[in-house]
Write a protein that holds these residues in place. Sequence first.
Motif, short mmCIF file in Angstrom:
data_model
loop_
_atom_site.label_atom_id
_atom_site.label_comp_id
_atom_site.label_asym_id
_atom_site.label_seq_id
_atom_site.Cartn_x
_atom_site.Cartn_y
_atom_site.Cartn_z
N GLU A 197 0.94 -1.20 0.00
CA GLU A 197 -0.15 0.19 0.17
C GLU A 197 0.83 1.44 -0.08
OE1 GLU A 197 -3.12 -0.12 3.26
OE2 GLU A 197 -3.88 -1.86 2.06
N SER A 198 1.79 1.24 0.81
CA SER A 198 2.65 2.47 0.94
C SER A 198 3.46 2.83 -0.29
CB SER A 198 3.52 2.45 2.23
OG SER A 198 4.44 1.61 1.98
N LEU A 199 4.05 1.60 -0.93
CA LEU A 199 4.80 1.81 -2.15
C LEU A 199 3.87 2.18 -3.39
CD1 LEU A 199 7.29 1.45 -3.78
CD2 LEU A 199 6.76 -0.84 -4.01
N CYS A 200 2.64 1.60 -3.34
CA CYS A 200 1.60 2.31 -4.53
C CYS A 200 1.02 3.64 -4.27
CB CYS A 200 0.58 1.40 -4.47
SG CYS A 200 0.78 -0.23 -5.02
N ALA A 201 1.10 3.94 -3.01
CA ALA A 201 0.62 5.61 -2.71
C ALA A 201 1.76 6.13 -3.26
CB ALA A 201 0.35 5.61 -1.34
#
Length: 185
Positions: free
Chosen positions: A32-36
């Motif tokens: 999630e954080s990488l995609c964000a």
Amino acid sequence: GAGMGLSAALARRLVHSGCSVALAARDIGKLESLCAETGAAAFPCDAQDPAEVTKLFDAVGRFAGPPDVVIYNASARVRGPFTTLAPDDVRRALMVGAFGAFLVAQRAVPAMLEKGRGAILFTGASASVKGYAESAPFAMAKFALRGADNLTGVIEDDRAGAGGPLIHRQDRACRHSRRLPRRVQ
């Protein structure tokens, strides 16, 4: 198999280069954080499962079209002394690390052949040529990926020499990094 190490670094670099990036992992919550951060999309997939690999390629195709580049970096790490490793855990590590690479390449190649271009990169590790304590399953899977480099010859034979190589092992990937295409899986 995307994670926060090599896969994250590659995703950041490819997005910075203007590529559309799709990431796959058994647990996409960890991405999630990488995609964000990058704008990449995450798709669930257990690479050892043929149905899930097919579903992945269908979903990525709807997201960004057929991939120009596929980077295979999946593993199921199992650590421990060789004499105490559980056979089922070792089987899973080999299935994800080696058989999964076959499944992903088998799904990627037809679209690349149809387009007349593409690259599949298998990430390697020094463990494929030098053993490390408590890492036998990882070493065996990475050694198998070195053999996957031979798929180039098999695919070339299948297509009767219709073009350049589609399969690249980690140590060959560097020379292609400056001309990566716009869509990346």
